[in-house]
Motif scaffolding. Structure first.
Motif, PDB file in Angstrom:
ATOM      1  N   GLN A 172       0.819  -1.209   0.000  1.00 35.96           N
ATOM      2  CA  GLN A 172       0.000   0.000   0.000  1.00 35.96           C
ATOM      3  C   GLN A 172       0.855   1.261   0.000  1.00 35.96           C
ATOM      4  O   GLN A 172       0.582   2.211  -0.738  1.00 35.96           O
ATOM      5  N   VAL A 173       1.890   1.268   0.816  1.00 41.44           N
ATOM      6  CA  VAL A 173       2.777   2.433   0.872  1.00 41.44           C
ATOM      7  C   VAL A 173       3.492   2.618  -0.464  1.00 41.44           C
ATOM      8  O   VAL A 173       3.538   3.725  -1.011  1.00 41.44           O
ATOM      9  N   ALA A 174       4.032   1.537  -1.009  1.00 43.98           N
ATOM     10  CA  ALA A 174       4.735   1.625  -2.298  1.00 43.98           C
ATOM     11  C   ALA A 174       3.788   2.091  -3.399  1.00 43.98           C
ATOM     12  O   ALA A 174       4.150   2.942  -4.221  1.00 43.98           O
ATOM     13  N   ALA A 175       2.575   1.564  -3.415  1.00 47.18           N
ATOM     14  CA  ALA A 175       1.605   1.960  -4.440  1.00 47.18           C
ATOM     15  C   ALA A 175       1.276   3.445  -4.337  1.00 47.18           C
ATOM     16  O   ALA A 175       1.237   4.157  -5.344  1.00 47.18           O
ATOM     17  N   ALA A 176       1.050   3.920  -3.118  1.00 49.25           N
ATOM     18  CA  ALA A 176       0.724   5.337  -2.933  1.00 49.25           C
ATOM     19  C   ALA A 176       1.879   6.224  -3.391  1.00 49.25           C
ATOM     20  O   ALA A 176       1.676   7.203  -4.116  1.00 49.25           O
ATOM     21  N   LEU A 177       3.090   5.885  -2.975  1.00 53.76           N
ATOM     22  CA  LEU A 177       4.247   6.714  -3.319  1.00 53.76           C
ATOM     23  C   LEU A 177       4.563   6.656  -4.812  1.00 53.76           C
ATOM     24  O   LEU A 177       4.885   7.683  -5.420  1.00 53.76           O
ATOM     25  N   CYS A 178       4.470   5.479  -5.403  1.00 51.35           N
ATOM     26  CA  CYS A 178       4.788   5.353  -6.831  1.00 51.35           C
ATOM     27  C   CYS A 178       3.717   5.997  -7.697  1.00 51.35           C
ATOM     28  O   CYS A 178       4.023   6.537  -8.760  1.00 51.35           O
ATOM     29  N   HIS A 179       2.463   5.934  -7.267  1.00 56.28           N
ATOM     30  CA  HIS A 179       1.410   6.591  -8.038  1.00 56.28           C
ATOM     31  C   HIS A 179       1.648   8.098  -8.087  1.00 56.28           C
ATOM     32  O   HIS A 179       1.395   8.743  -9.096  1.00 56.28           O
ATOM     33  N   LEU A 180       2.127   8.651  -7.003  1.00 54.09           N
ATOM     34  CA  LEU A 180       2.429  10.077  -6.971  1.00 54.09           C
ATOM     35  C   LEU A 180       3.547  10.437  -7.944  1.00 54.09           C
ATOM     36  O   LEU A 180       3.580  11.534  -8.474  1.00 54.09           O
ATOM     37  N   ASP A 181       4.460   9.504  -8.156  1.00 49.72           N
ATOM     38  CA  ASP A 181       5.640   9.742  -9.000  1.00 49.72           C
ATOM     39  C   ASP A 181       5.303   9.413 -10.449  1.00 49.72           C
ATOM     40  O   ASP A 181       5.879   8.522 -11.049  1.00 49.72           O
ATOM     41  N   SER A 182       4.321  10.134 -11.003  1.00 46.01           N
ATOM     42  CA  SER A 182       3.920   9.837 -12.372  1.00 46.01           C
ATOM     43  C   SER A 182       3.375  11.075 -13.057  1.00 46.01           C
ATOM     44  O   SER A 182       2.870  11.991 -12.412  1.00 46.01           O
ATOM     45  N   ALA A 183       3.471  11.047 -14.368  1.00 45.39           N
ATOM     46  CA  ALA A 183       2.875  12.122 -15.154  1.00 45.39           C
ATOM     47  C   ALA A 183       1.362  12.108 -14.993  1.00 45.39           C
ATOM     48  O   ALA A 183       0.714  13.154 -15.069  1.00 45.39           O
ATOM     49  N   GLY A 184       0.791  10.930 -14.733  1.00 41.42           N
ATOM     50  CA  GLY A 184      -0.645  10.832 -14.531  1.00 41.42           C
ATOM     51  C   GLY A 184      -1.107  11.616 -13.312  1.00 41.42           C
ATOM     52  O   GLY A 184      -2.128  12.305 -13.346  1.00 41.42           O
ATOM     53  N   ALA A 185      -0.352  11.514 -12.221  1.00 39.36           N
ATOM     54  CA  ALA A 185      -0.687  12.283 -11.018  1.00 39.36           C
ATOM     55  C   ALA A 185      -0.557  13.775 -11.300  1.00 39.36           C
ATOM     56  O   ALA A 185      -1.419  14.573 -10.915  1.00 39.36           O
ATOM     57  N   TRP A 186       0.506  14.161 -11.985  1.00 37.25           N
ATOM     58  CA  TRP A 186       0.702  15.570 -12.345  1.00 37.25           C
ATOM     59  C   TRP A 186      -0.459  16.069 -13.196  1.00 37.25           C
ATOM     60  O   TRP A 186      -1.038  17.131 -12.922  1.00 37.25           O
TER      61      TRP A 186
ATOM     62  N   TRP B 285       3.477  17.136  -0.201  1.00 32.57           N
ATOM     63  CA  TRP B 285       2.680  17.046   1.018  1.00 32.57           C
ATOM     64  C   TRP B 285       2.046  15.660   1.158  1.00 32.57           C
ATOM     65  O   TRP B 285       2.038  15.074   2.237  1.00 32.57           O
ATOM     66  N   THR B 286       1.515  15.129   0.057  1.00 34.22           N
ATOM     67  CA  THR B 286       0.886  13.813   0.095  1.00 34.22           C
ATOM     68  C   THR B 286       1.904  12.732   0.443  1.00 34.22           C
ATOM     69  O   THR B 286       1.626  11.829   1.247  1.00 34.22           O
ATOM     70  N   ALA B 287       3.077  12.814  -0.141  1.00 36.10           N
ATOM     71  CA  ALA B 287       4.132  11.842   0.189  1.00 36.10           C
ATOM     72  C   ALA B 287       4.505  11.937   1.659  1.00 36.10           C
ATOM     73  O   ALA B 287       4.688  10.921   2.330  1.00 36.10           O
ATOM     74  N   GLU B 288       4.597  13.162   2.170  1.00 41.11           N
ATOM     75  CA  GLU B 288       4.893  13.344   3.604  1.00 41.11           C
ATOM     76  C   GLU B 288       3.793  12.720   4.457  1.00 41.11           C
ATOM     77  O   GLU B 288       4.078  12.088   5.479  1.00 41.11           O
ATOM     78  N   ALA B 289       2.541  12.877   4.049  1.00 40.52           N
ATOM     79  CA  ALA B 289       1.423  12.317   4.810  1.00 40.52           C
ATOM     80  C   ALA B 289       1.481  10.791   4.853  1.00 40.52           C
ATOM     81  O   ALA B 289       1.139  10.176   5.856  1.00 40.52           O
ATOM     82  N   VAL B 290       1.958  10.179   3.760  1.00 39.30           N
ATOM     83  CA  VAL B 290       2.109   8.720   3.727  1.00 39.30           C
ATOM     84  C   VAL B 290       3.291   8.289   4.598  1.00 39.30           C
ATOM     85  O   VAL B 290       3.216   7.296   5.326  1.00 39.30           O
ATOM     86  N   LEU B 291       4.369   9.046   4.541  1.00 34.31           N
ATOM     87  CA  LEU B 291       5.606   8.647   5.216  1.00 34.31           C
ATOM     88  C   LEU B 291       5.675   9.019   6.695  1.00 34.31           C
ATOM     89  O   LEU B 291       6.311   8.299   7.484  1.00 34.31           O
ATOM     90  N   ASN B 292       5.054  10.110   7.112  1.00 32.55           N
ATOM     91  CA  ASN B 292       5.177  10.561   8.504  1.00 32.55           C
ATOM     92  C   ASN B 292       4.826   9.501   9.544  1.00 32.55           C
ATOM     93  O   ASN B 292       5.560   9.343  10.522  1.00 32.55           O
ATOM     94  N   PRO B 293       3.744   8.734   9.371  1.00 31.36           N
ATOM     95  CA  PRO B 293       3.442   7.705  10.374  1.00 31.36           C
ATOM     96  C   PRO B 293       4.496   6.590  10.452  1.00 31.36           C
ATOM     97  O   PRO B 293       4.536   5.849  11.419  1.00 31.36           O
ATOM     98  N   LEU B 294       5.346   6.513   9.440  1.00 31.91           N
ATOM     99  CA  LEU B 294       6.356   5.452   9.398  1.00 31.91           C
ATOM    100  C   LEU B 294       7.697   5.880   9.968  1.00 31.91           C
ATOM    101  O   LEU B 294       8.575   5.043  10.195  1.00 31.91           O
TER     102      LEU B 294
END
Length: 199
Positions: free
Chosen positions: A149-163, A183-192
């Motif tokens: 789930q974490v990898a999917a969230a972070l990798c989805h952000l790293d795309s032209a599609g997200a942009w 900010w979204t990446a920070e929100a995913v990573l902060n709890p970890l």
């Protein structure tokens, strides 16, 4: 031949491309930015790449193959991801990637549209393997489902599609897109952060 730098050669090798194939793709990407996809003929690509039209067909039998190759090339070369050595550095890298997309929006939209169509040759998450390696190394207690789930969230952000989604659907300005992705990446990573092992 066009587009040949040590970095481009390394990426071409990683993508399994010959110098000729890479030169064709680099020429096509340049022409797409100059003229748009509809106005680029094989003759123009051949002239820009310094090859014959038959050579293009040998490397890319259909126009679709050529476009898919060009999109993959653009996403890996034109929009090369900044390097990062910690998963917690990903938000800054995302900010830089989003800024790169914003500097060349027409090409970024083409990459996004092609990857969103599910084209097999278009890699929608160029950093996936790197993200997964960093998660394994820095947060080894992640369970398989949570890691996915974490990898999917972070990798989805790293795309032209997200942009593209942030630009089109939300009408965000370039700086706001970069901020939202980081900010979204920070929100995913902060709890970890508290579970990270020190290196």
């Amino acid at each position: 031949m066009i587009g040949q730098t040590p970095e481009a050669d390394e990426i071409a090798q990683r993508l399994g491309l010959s110098r000729t194939s890479a030169g064709i793709l680099a020429a096509y990407v340049e022409l797409i930015e100059e003229l748009g996809t509809d106005d680029v003929s094989l003759k123009l690509i051949a002239r820009r790449a310094g090859v014959g039209e038959r050579t293009i067909f040998r490397h890319y039998p259909t126009r679709s193959d050529l476009l898919l190759g060009a999109v993959a090339w653009a996403d890996h070369v034109v929009f090369a991801r900044p390097s990062f050595d910690s998963i917690f550095d990903l938000p800054l890298a995302l900010r830089q990637t989003m800024a790169a997309y914003s500097q060349r929006p027409e090409l970024a939209f083409l990459v996004a549209e092609t990857t969103m169509r599910g084209a097999a040759a278009a890699d929608s998450a160029p950093s996936r393997q790197h993200v997964e390696q960093l998660l394994d190394a820095e947060i080894p207690d992640l369970g398989a489902e949570e890691r996915e789930q974490v990898a999917a969230a972070l990798c989805h952000l790293d795309s032209a599609g997200a942009w593209a989604a942030l630009r089109r659907e939300f009408g965000m300005a370039a700086i706001d897109v970069a901020d939202a992705a980081a900010w979204t990446a920070e929100a995913v990573l902060n709890p970890l952060r508290s579970r990270a092992v020190s290196g």
